[in-house]
Design a protein around this motif. Structure first.
Motif, PDB file in Angstrom:
ATOM      1  N   SER A  12      34.464  53.256  36.139  1.00 47.93           N
ATOM      2  CA  SER A  12      33.626  52.086  35.917  1.00 47.93           C
ATOM      3  C   SER A  12      34.459  50.838  36.187  1.00 47.93           C
ATOM      4  CB  SER A  12      33.076  52.106  34.492  1.00 47.93           C
ATOM      5  OG  SER A  12      32.085  51.114  34.337  1.00 47.93           O
ATOM      6  N   SER A  13      33.964  49.675  35.752  1.00 48.01           N
ATOM      7  CA  SER A  13      34.692  48.429  35.994  1.00 48.01           C
ATOM      8  C   SER A  13      34.076  47.305  35.170  1.00 48.01           C
ATOM      9  CB  SER A  13      34.629  48.064  37.487  1.00 48.01           C
ATOM     10  OG  SER A  13      33.572  47.172  37.764  1.00 48.01           O
ATOM     11  N   PRO A  14      34.704  46.119  35.153  1.00 45.79           N
ATOM     12  CA  PRO A  14      34.106  44.975  34.468  1.00 45.79           C
ATOM     13  C   PRO A  14      32.757  44.562  35.070  1.00 45.79           C
ATOM     14  CG  PRO A  14      36.442  44.588  34.835  1.00 45.79           C
ATOM     15  CD  PRO A  14      36.076  45.819  35.612  1.00 45.79           C
ATOM     16  N   LYS A  15      32.448  45.081  36.251  1.00 45.24           N
ATOM     17  CA  LYS A  15      31.170  44.746  36.896  1.00 45.24           C
ATOM     18  C   LYS A  15      30.038  45.690  36.477  1.00 45.24           C
ATOM     19  CE  LYS A  15      32.834  42.400  41.041  1.00 45.24           C
ATOM     20  NZ  LYS A  15      34.256  42.285  40.777  1.00 45.24           N
ATOM     21  N   SER A  16      30.332  46.629  35.577  1.00 44.42           N
ATOM     22  CA  SER A  16      29.295  47.568  35.143  1.00 44.42           C
ATOM     23  C   SER A  16      28.156  46.823  34.457  1.00 44.42           C
ATOM     24  CB  SER A  16      29.879  48.614  34.188  1.00 44.42           C
ATOM     25  OG  SER A  16      30.134  48.025  32.922  1.00 44.42           O
ATOM     26  N   VAL A  17      26.996  47.451  34.402  1.00 43.07           N
ATOM     27  CA  VAL A  17      25.804  46.832  33.814  1.00 43.07           C
ATOM     28  C   VAL A  17      26.054  46.447  32.357  1.00 43.07           C
ATOM     29  CG1 VAL A  17      23.394  47.249  33.170  1.00 43.07           C
ATOM     30  CG2 VAL A  17      24.229  47.995  35.411  1.00 43.07           C
ATOM     31  N   LYS A  18      26.657  47.352  31.576  1.00 46.03           N
ATOM     32  CA  LYS A  18      26.896  47.064  30.152  1.00 46.03           C
ATOM     33  C   LYS A  18      27.906  45.933  29.971  1.00 46.03           C
ATOM     34  CE  LYS A  18      27.749  51.280  28.592  1.00 46.03           C
ATOM     35  NZ  LYS A  18      27.376  52.186  29.684  1.00 46.03           N
ATOM     36  N   ALA A  19      28.969  45.960  30.753  1.00 46.66           N
ATOM     37  CA  ALA A  19      29.984  44.903  30.641  1.00 46.66           C
ATOM     38  C   ALA A  19      29.374  43.541  30.968  1.00 46.66           C
ATOM     39  CB  ALA A  19      31.165  45.201  31.563  1.00 46.66           C
ATOM     40  N   ALA A  39      40.081  44.990  33.884  1.00 39.73           N
ATOM     41  CA  ALA A  39      39.799  46.061  34.846  1.00 39.73           C
ATOM     42  C   ALA A  39      40.827  47.159  34.575  1.00 39.73           C
ATOM     43  CB  ALA A  39      39.926  45.533  36.271  1.00 39.73           C
ATOM     44  N   LEU A  40      40.400  48.192  33.872  1.00 36.92           N
ATOM     45  CA  LEU A  40      41.324  49.267  33.506  1.00 36.92           C
ATOM     46  C   LEU A  40      41.693  50.082  34.744  1.00 36.92           C
ATOM     47  CD1 LEU A  40      39.618  50.446  30.194  1.00 36.92           C
ATOM     48  CD2 LEU A  40      41.620  48.952  30.446  1.00 36.92           C
ATOM     49  N   SER A  41      42.931  50.515  34.772  1.00 38.06           N
ATOM     50  CA  SER A  41      43.410  51.307  35.901  1.00 38.06           C
ATOM     51  C   SER A  41      42.596  52.590  36.044  1.00 38.06           C
ATOM     52  CB  SER A  41      44.883  51.659  35.689  1.00 38.06           C
ATOM     53  OG  SER A  41      45.321  52.547  36.704  1.00 38.06           O
ATOM     54  N   ASN A  42      42.387  53.008  37.289  1.00 41.48           N
ATOM     55  CA  ASN A  42      41.729  54.293  37.540  1.00 41.48           C
ATOM     56  C   ASN A  42      42.656  55.454  37.177  1.00 41.48           C
ATOM     57  OD1 ASN A  42      39.139  53.543  38.680  1.00 41.48           O
ATOM     58  ND2 ASN A  42      40.297  52.701  40.386  1.00 41.48           N
ATOM     59  N   TYR A  43      43.950  55.158  37.050  1.00 40.02           N
ATOM     60  CA  TYR A  43      44.927  56.197  36.723  1.00 40.02           C
ATOM     61  C   TYR A  43      45.105  56.263  35.204  1.00 40.02           C
ATOM     62  CZ  TYR A  43      46.090  56.080  41.669  1.00 40.02           C
ATOM     63  OH  TYR A  43      46.018  56.142  43.040  1.00 40.02           O
ATOM     64  N   PRO A  44      44.609  57.319  34.557  1.00 39.21           N
ATOM     65  CA  PRO A  44      44.693  57.416  33.097  1.00 39.21           C
ATOM     66  C   PRO A  44      46.109  57.212  32.561  1.00 39.21           C
ATOM     67  CG  PRO A  44      43.273  59.149  33.938  1.00 39.21           C
ATOM     68  CD  PRO A  44      43.896  58.482  35.139  1.00 39.21           C
ATOM     69  N   PRO A 112      33.318  53.802  42.264  1.00 37.72           N
ATOM     70  CA  PRO A 112      32.126  53.285  42.934  1.00 37.72           C
ATOM     71  C   PRO A 112      31.996  51.760  42.906  1.00 37.72           C
ATOM     72  CG  PRO A 112      31.541  54.337  40.849  1.00 37.72           C
ATOM     73  CD  PRO A 112      32.990  54.605  41.082  1.00 37.72           C
ATOM     74  N   TYR A 113      32.697  51.119  41.971  1.00 42.81           N
ATOM     75  CA  TYR A 113      32.613  49.657  41.870  1.00 42.81           C
ATOM     76  C   TYR A 113      33.637  48.960  42.767  1.00 42.81           C
ATOM     77  CZ  TYR A 113      29.646  50.344  37.784  1.00 42.81           C
ATOM     78  OH  TYR A 113      28.629  50.718  36.948  1.00 42.81           O
ATOM     79  N   THR A 114      34.832  49.541  42.835  1.00 46.06           N
ATOM     80  CA  THR A 114      35.924  48.863  43.539  1.00 46.06           C
ATOM     81  C   THR A 114      36.240  49.473  44.897  1.00 46.06           C
ATOM     82  OG1 THR A 114      37.619  50.287  42.557  1.00 46.06           O
ATOM     83  CG2 THR A 114      36.987  48.311  41.305  1.00 46.06           C
TER      84      THR A 114
END
Length: 194
Positions: A12-19, A39-44, A112-114
């Motif tokens: 996900s990302s800061p651009k998500s609907v909920k955010a 914007a949290l890293s995609n790498y856990p 899918p966002y970035t």
């Protein structure tokens, strides 16, 4: 000035609907609140240090107790932070054991966002598992929103883990949490009340 942290989920990302809905709500109804949506890293494996660096560089986040909204994996990370720093959190369809779920995600992915392409490896899962707050020390600090038709996570795991917290369980819905916007006044009320 109060500070609220919003943590999005995996893929996900800061651009998500909920955010974005949360951002719009706080701007309109709580202009005295600074909302942080990193914007949290995609790498856990990078997320823990990213969050701790953010808190270290923004001490206002924990000055009067951390206030966090976390969705899915963001809910898991919110729990880690509240157990570490104390405060309050609202969790939306939170992941309870994401390290088990991520076993099925080893390999290549595209956010899918970035559009960022990244790989999940076995060591990512070990790092995420180390953040698990298995026993909640501050159960009343959580308000947990669950929908029973979440297709990604079994809501009953969260219902059990957060049984001593404020639980809102809605029949139906899905992992995105249908009707999330309707809960924003209660979310803000829970987080901002001392």
């Amino acid at each position: 000035m109060k500070h609220v942290l919003y943590l999005h989920g995996f893929l996900s990302s800061p651009k998500s609907v909920k955010a974005q809905a949360t951002k719009a709500y706080f701007e309109q109804h709580h202009p005295d609140v600074t909302l942080h949506i990193p914007a949290l890293s995609n790498y856990p494996s990078q997320v823990e240090s990213q969050l701790l660096t953010l808190i270290e560089s923004t001490p206002a986040l924990i000055k009067d107790g951390l206030r966090v909204i976390g969705s899915s994996m963001g809910g898991y990370l919110s729990t880690f932070l509240i157990e570490k720093f104390s405060g309050k959190a609202v969790l939306i369809n939170p992941a309870v054991k994401p390290y088990e779920l991520l076993q099925g995600f080893i390999g290549k992915h595209t956010n899918p966002y970035t559009g960022e392409v990244f790989h999940i490896v076995e060591s990512d899962i070990e790092v995420i598992e180390k953040l698990d707050a298995r026993e909640l020390q501050h159960a009343p600090a959580y308000k947990v929103l669950l929908q029973t038709e979440d297709e990604t996570l079994d809501y009953r795991l969260a219902e059990t883990k957060y049984a001593m917290s404020t639980l809102v369980v809605e029949e139906g819905g899905d992992h995105s949490f249908i009707g999330f916007e309707d809960h924003l006044p209660a979310i803000a009320d829970f987080l901002l009340k001392d």
